[in-house]
Design a protein around this motif. Structure first.
Motif, PDB file in Angstrom:
ATOM      1  N   MET A   1     -71.022  56.212  77.082  1.00  0.00           N
ATOM      2  CA  MET A   1     -70.266  54.954  77.105  1.00  0.00           C
ATOM      3  C   MET A   1     -69.154  54.964  76.059  1.00  0.00           C
ATOM      4  N   GLY A   2     -69.438  55.635  74.943  1.00  0.00           N
ATOM      5  CA  GLY A   2     -68.447  55.705  73.877  1.00  0.00           C
ATOM      6  C   GLY A   2     -67.176  56.400  74.318  1.00  0.00           C
ATOM      7  N   LEU A   3     -67.319  57.420  75.217  1.00  0.00           N
ATOM      8  CA  LEU A   3     -66.144  58.141  75.720  1.00  0.00           C
ATOM      9  C   LEU A   3     -65.220  57.215  76.502  1.00  0.00           C
ATOM     10  N   VAL A   4     -65.825  56.321  77.294  1.00  0.00           N
ATOM     11  CA  VAL A   4     -65.034  55.381  78.091  1.00  0.00           C
ATOM     12  C   VAL A   4     -64.363  54.348  77.198  1.00  0.00           C
ATOM     13  N   LEU A   5     -65.072  53.878  76.183  1.00  0.00           N
ATOM     14  CA  LEU A   5     -64.492  52.888  75.265  1.00  0.00           C
ATOM     15  C   LEU A   5     -63.279  53.462  74.546  1.00  0.00           C
ATOM     16  N   ILE A   6     -63.345  54.740  74.189  1.00  0.00           N
ATOM     17  CA  ILE A   6     -62.196  55.386  73.553  1.00  0.00           C
ATOM     18  C   ILE A   6     -61.010  55.412  74.515  1.00  0.00           C
ATOM     19  N   LEU A   7     -61.290  55.746  75.776  1.00  0.00           N
ATOM     20  CA  LEU A   7     -60.228  55.781  76.791  1.00  0.00           C
ATOM     21  C   LEU A   7     -59.603  54.400  76.973  1.00  0.00           C
ATOM     22  N   VAL A   8     -60.439  53.375  77.059  1.00  0.00           N
ATOM     23  CA  VAL A   8     -59.938  51.998  77.206  1.00  0.00           C
ATOM     24  C   VAL A   8     -59.079  51.628  76.004  1.00  0.00           C
ATOM     25  N   ALA A   9     -59.526  52.019  74.826  1.00  0.00           N
ATOM     26  CA  ALA A   9     -58.767  51.724  73.602  1.00  0.00           C
ATOM     27  C   ALA A   9     -57.417  52.442  73.610  1.00  0.00           C
ATOM     28  N   LEU A  10     -57.390  53.673  74.119  1.00  0.00           N
ATOM     29  CA  LEU A  10     -56.132  54.428  74.185  1.00  0.00           C
ATOM     30  C   LEU A  10     -55.150  53.773  75.155  1.00  0.00           C
ATOM     31  N   ILE A  11     -55.658  53.337  76.319  1.00  0.00           N
ATOM     32  CA  ILE A  11     -54.793  52.658  77.290  1.00  0.00           C
ATOM     33  C   ILE A  11     -54.268  51.349  76.701  1.00  0.00           C
ATOM     34  N   ALA A  12     -55.161  50.609  76.023  1.00  0.00           N
ATOM     35  CA  ALA A  12     -54.741  49.356  75.391  1.00  0.00           C
ATOM     36  C   ALA A  12     -53.673  49.624  74.331  1.00  0.00           C
TER      37      ALA A  12
END
Length: 452
Positions: A1-12
């Motif tokens: 789940m942490g990998l996806v949160l990092i991706l979401v943070a990068l897009i944001a």
């Protein structure tokens, strides 16, 4: 789940940096690539190497294509060829179907010319036709704008689709992207025209923004500014011959080898390479140069083209760097297991692209960023075939037109030149692009049922 949160943070981060902080997308994407390297714990000494490799890898081939296509567009714009293309369509279709005529004019002109420039060039023609045929200016404006927007988003050699195709590994198969793009963009153009027709009988007051109301006399003056306009053959050839060559190159390279492997195959395969095809197009465009000093005029047009292409090249390269960084992380394996279970396929790139477009305004940035983001995930999305990649470009393109509103320069070009109020522009132009995006992704999905 942490990998996806990092991706979401990068897009944001990309969205906020480009929309709120007004950071150039080139720097925002490079910063995102750097942050991704540290966040995903890529070996420190590999981070810069991955970024520079990704940057150079995408530009090594696609960069030349983008520059050549942009130079051709500048020559067509400055020579009056866009006016010739518009008048040719009017002669063929007549004035019985005004919004259809405007939509097709926009659709054809925006293949070589940026949609913003195309709208400015054709605005007086649009207003003159609206006055002559007693048709709502709003309806004609939306038909022109959505027609321009359709081919701008889907059909190479427009830079955005070329960059997306390059990120997804289709740089040697642009012909297939063009063929499918022509189909999808035509559907979205008709969707925009359908929306424009809703305003035909409505008497919507125009804003008094100080802009001069152009009429038939103004159009005549603008037309006269170009002097003797080029013939239809000269106007259309620099763009449609290269497209034809690229498509032929794709056909002769099909596994069935329809023309064999002799001289004809070698010739068509060579001419069908996008760099060679666009070089042929540029040579044809040179016949449109008309000044006494053609060498200087050609030099000036090349300089203009390079200046116009430079930001796109930088954004494309930075997008390639961001994508290369994501490819060396464990993100792909993790998302693969998750996304394959959800079965969302083509809708994932569409949603990401639409979110980026709506948030930061640039269609090109949405195309480049989403394609770089999705490239490592193609196997997990079930799109790792040649046609799967092409349809992924189309899905991203459909998202990248959803929607044009106040953070998009094209929205303001249409609003100001058409003298719409902002409220009217949201109802007419913004909702029109929403209809186009929905029509686009539905078309892509239907194509996937047949072709995948």
């Amino acid at each position: 789940m942490g990998l996806v949160l990092i991706l979401v943070a990068l897009i944001a981060f990309i969205v906020l940096a480009t929309s709120r902080l007004k950071l150039h997308p080139f720097l925002a994407l490079l910063a995102a690539a750097l942050l991704a390297g540290f966040a995903y714990q890529v070996p420190t000494m590999e981070i810069v190497k991955t970024i520079t490799g990704g940057f150079g890898g995408i530009l090594g081939y696609i960069g030349i294509v983008i520059v050549l296509g942009t130079i051709i567009g500048v020559i067509l714009e400055r020579s009056g060829a866009a006016i010739t293309m518009a008048e040719t369509v009017i002669k063929l279709l007549g004035e019985r179907f005004p919004t259809l005529t405007m939509s097709i004019i926009g659709y054809l002109v925006s293949i070589p010319v940026f949609c913003d420039s195309g709208y400015v060039i054709l605005n007086s023609l649009k207003n003159a036709l609206a006055a002559r045929m007693k048709i709502s200016v709003i309806a004609m404006s939306v038909a022109l704008a959505t027609g321009l927007y359709a081919s701008h988003t889907f059909v190479p050699p427009t830079p955005g689709p070329i960059a997306a195709a390059g990120n997804l590994g289709l740089e040697n198969n642009l012909g297939l992207v063009i063929l499918v793009g022509l189909v999808v963009s035509l559907v979205t153009a008709f969707a925009g025209m359908w929306w424009a027709n809703r305003f035909i009988g409505k008497d919507i007051p125009l804003e008094d923004n100080g802009a001069h109301v152009m009429d038939a006399e103004d159009y005549a003056q603008i037309r006269a500014k170009y002097g003797v306009l080029p013939s239809a053959t000269k106007a259309f050839a620099p763009i449609f011959l290269p497209i034809g060559l690229i498509c032929l190159g794709t056909l002769v390279n099909l596994p069935a080898k329809p023309v064999g492997e002799g001289f004809v195959y070698t010739l068509l395969a060579f001419l069908g390479q996008p760099v060679v095809a666009l070089a042929v197009g540029l040579a044809l465009a040179c016949t449109l140069l008309r000044s006494d000093n053609k060498r200087q005029e050609f030099h000036d047009r090349v300089v203009e083209g390079i200046q116009a292409a430079a930001p796109i090249l930088l954004i494309t390269g930075a997008g390639g760097a961001f994508g290369a960084m994501l490819k060396v992380t464990p993100l792909g394996d993790y998302l693969g297991a998750t996304l394959s279970a959800l079965g969302i396929g083509l809708f994932m790139p569409f949603v990401v692209s639409a979110a980026l477009k709506s948030a930061q305004g640039s269609t090109t940035v949405a195309l480049v960023t989403t394609s770089a983001l999705v490239a490592p995930l193609l196997p997990e999305l079930g799109l790792d075939s040649e046609m799967g990649r092409v349809l992924c470009v189309m899905a991203i393109g459909a998202g990248a037109m959803t929607v044009s509103h106040a953070n998009d320069s094209f929205f303001w070009v249409v609003t100001q030149f058409s003298r719409m109020s902002v409220g009217t522009a949201y109802r007419a132009q913004t909702l029109g692009t929403l209809m186009q995006g929905i029509a686009g992704i539905i078309t892509v999905w239907l194509l996937s049922l047949v072709l995948l």
